[in-house]
Design an enzyme around this catalytic site. Structure first.
Site, mmCIF file in Angstrom:
data_model
loop_
_atom_site.group_PDB
_atom_site.id
_atom_site.type_symbol
_atom_site.label_atom_id
_atom_site.label_comp_id
_atom_site.label_asym_id
_atom_site.label_seq_id
_atom_site.Cartn_x
_atom_site.Cartn_y
_atom_site.Cartn_z
ATOM 1 N N TYR A 31 0.832 -1.209 0.000
ATOM 2 C CA TYR A 31 0.000 0.000 0.000
ATOM 3 C C TYR A 31 0.858 1.247 0.000
ATOM 4 O O TYR A 31 2.081 1.187 0.196
ATOM 5 C CB TYR A 31 -0.944 -0.009 1.206
ATOM 6 C CG TYR A 31 -0.271 0.345 2.525
ATOM 7 C CD1 TYR A 31 0.574 -0.560 3.168
ATOM 8 C CD2 TYR A 31 -0.463 1.600 3.115
ATOM 9 C CE1 TYR A 31 1.190 -0.229 4.364
ATOM 10 C CE2 TYR A 31 0.160 1.940 4.320
ATOM 11 C CZ TYR A 31 0.978 1.024 4.941
ATOM 12 O OH TYR A 31 1.595 1.347 6.108
ATOM 13 N N LYS A 145 6.555 -1.894 2.076
ATOM 14 C CA LYS A 145 5.358 -1.281 2.664
ATOM 15 C C LYS A 145 4.199 -2.252 2.465
ATOM 16 O O LYS A 145 3.342 -2.078 1.592
ATOM 17 C CB LYS A 145 5.083 0.093 2.034
ATOM 18 C CG LYS A 145 4.200 0.980 2.913
ATOM 19 C CD LYS A 145 4.272 2.432 2.512
ATOM 20 C CE LYS A 145 3.261 3.311 3.234
ATOM 21 N NZ LYS A 145 3.494 3.505 4.665
ATOM 22 N N GLU A 177 13.094 2.583 13.931
ATOM 23 C CA GLU A 177 12.188 3.639 13.457
ATOM 24 C C GLU A 177 11.004 3.712 14.397
ATOM 25 O O GLU A 177 11.040 3.130 15.483
ATOM 26 C CB GLU A 177 11.748 3.356 12.016
ATOM 27 C CG GLU A 177 10.964 2.068 11.845
ATOM 28 C CD GLU A 177 10.448 1.836 10.418
ATOM 29 O OE1 GLU A 177 10.270 2.796 9.656
ATOM 30 O OE2 GLU A 177 10.210 0.660 10.095
ATOM 31 N N LEU A 201 11.342 1.189 7.017
ATOM 32 C CA LEU A 201 10.727 1.666 5.787
ATOM 33 C C LEU A 201 11.439 2.976 5.433
ATOM 34 O O LEU A 201 11.521 3.882 6.267
ATOM 35 C CB LEU A 201 9.234 1.926 5.983
ATOM 36 C CG LEU A 201 8.563 2.409 4.694
ATOM 37 C CD1 LEU A 201 8.353 1.240 3.735
ATOM 38 C CD2 LEU A 201 7.256 3.110 4.963
HETATM 39 N N1 PLP Z 1 7.989 3.927 8.924
HETATM 40 C C1 PLP Z 1 6.810 3.292 9.035
HETATM 41 C C2 PLP Z 1 6.767 1.994 9.777
HETATM 42 C C3 PLP Z 1 5.639 3.833 8.465
HETATM 43 O O1 PLP Z 1 4.469 3.193 8.569
HETATM 44 C C4 PLP Z 1 5.723 5.069 7.768
HETATM 45 C C5 PLP Z 1 4.524 5.604 7.129
HETATM 46 O O2 PLP Z 1 4.085 6.709 7.255
HETATM 47 C C6 PLP Z 1 6.978 5.719 7.716
HETATM 48 C C7 PLP Z 1 8.081 5.105 8.286
HETATM 49 C C8 PLP Z 1 7.144 7.041 7.035
HETATM 50 O O3 PLP Z 1 7.102 6.899 5.630
HETATM 51 P P1 PLP Z 1 6.609 8.063 4.691
HETATM 52 O O4 PLP Z 1 7.430 9.265 4.991
HETATM 53 O O5 PLP Z 1 6.855 7.555 3.318
HETATM 54 O O6 PLP Z 1 5.162 8.291 4.977
#
Ligand code: PLP
Length: 282
Positions: A31, A145, A177, A201
């Site tokens: 997603y 993701k 994270e 991620l």
């Molecule tokens: N890490 C995780 C586990 C996430 O679910 C997300 C989503 O928001 C992020 C990092 C940040 O990613 P992005 O900046 O692409 O939204």
């Protein structure tokens, strides 16, 4: 309100997905969440490319090009007259009788998308938010993701029950994270954030922030940092699509630095806002 199911735009009340959809049964899919400001997608291309990469990593081929996906999302945003919010999209490995083995090539992925109004979290961005620590119990492909978010949900729920915005995850001594965002610390003017590997991620917001830092000659160190470094940090911030650059002012009940958002985070928030206005207008 309109949604997309299997590539068709239709009214949400008539939208249907089969009970043997593999997303529903196995979380077998990927997603994306893309921010919309002034009716325009922010870093849309980066998100769509990551969607295709996530799909490839789980051996799924999407029947759309990034350009086709972009124009479908634009159509949905405009039909729903969305100004500030998000578009959510997911692809699953399709519908077929339940079996762990992938279905044959005749089964097409299920493609679903919808939009939602979401304001910029201006008050939290101004004051900062609180966090807890939690052991990172997720699998070893956090770079994908995927729809499998149980580890993330358990941590976020724990944070919510403690009245906190985010759970900062760590594998032993090493911080990875957040449950739904990337985490960075600031020490002596240097921004330190986990390297983009299989344990996090690689957030689009994270990447945009790092790009801004390079352009502004702000030093960055992409490496895992420890729990001790976290508690000795001058500043801590979370970054993500809906939360942008969010100051974290407390970790497990202990104040970060002065207990207020710090100057480096403030500066990044301003620079990030300028980037939003550059791409999507004021
Ligand atoms: N890490 C995780 C586990 C996430 O679910 C997300 C989503 O928001 C992020 C990092 C940040 O990613 P992005 O900046 O692409 O939204």
């Amino acid at each position: 309100e309109y949604v997309i199911v299997d590539g068709e735009i239709l009214d949400r009340t008539v939208a249907k997905v089969d009970i043997e959809d593999r997303g529903y049964q196995f979380g077998d899919g990927v997603y994306e969440v893309i921010r919309v400001y002034n009716g325009k997608m922010f870093t849309g291309k980066e998100h769509l490319n990551r969607l295709i990469e996530s799909a490839e990593k789980i051996r799924m081929e999407l029947p759309y090009s990034p350009e086709e996906l972009e124009s479908k999302m634009e159509e949905l945003i405009s039909k729903n007259e969305l100004d500030t919010g998000i578009v959510y999209m997911q692809f699953t490995r399709g519908t077929s009788p339940r079996n762990h083995v992938f279905p044959g090539g005749d089964v097409a992925p299920t493609f679903v998308a919808y939009t939602r109004k979401v304001a910029r979290p201006v008050e939290s961005m101004e004051k900062g938010v609180r966090s807890i620590l939690d052991e990172d119990i997720r699998w070893l492909r956090c770079d994908i993701k995927s729809l499998n978010l149980l580890g993330n949900l358990l941590s976020k729920q724990k944070a919510a029950e403690a009245g906190c915005f985010e759970a900062i995850l760590h594998r032993g001594e090493s911080v990875t994270e957040g449950s739904h965002s990337n985490i960075s610390i600031v020490k002596d003017g240097v921004i330190i954030t986990h390297q983009a590997d299989n344990l996090i991620l690689n957030g689009i917001t994270r990447q945009k922030v790092l790009e801004i830092c390079r352009n502004e000659n702000i030093s960055v160190d992409e490496r895992a940092f420890t729990l001790d470094e976290l508690s000795a940090a001058d500043e801590v911030f979370s970054s993500g699509t809906t939360v942008e650059v969010m100051p974290i002012v407390e970790v497990d009940g202990k104040p970060v630095g002065t207990g207020n958002p710090g100057p480096v985070t403030r500066n990044l928030q301003d620079l990030f806002k300028a980037e939003i206005e550059r791409q999507c207008g004021k």
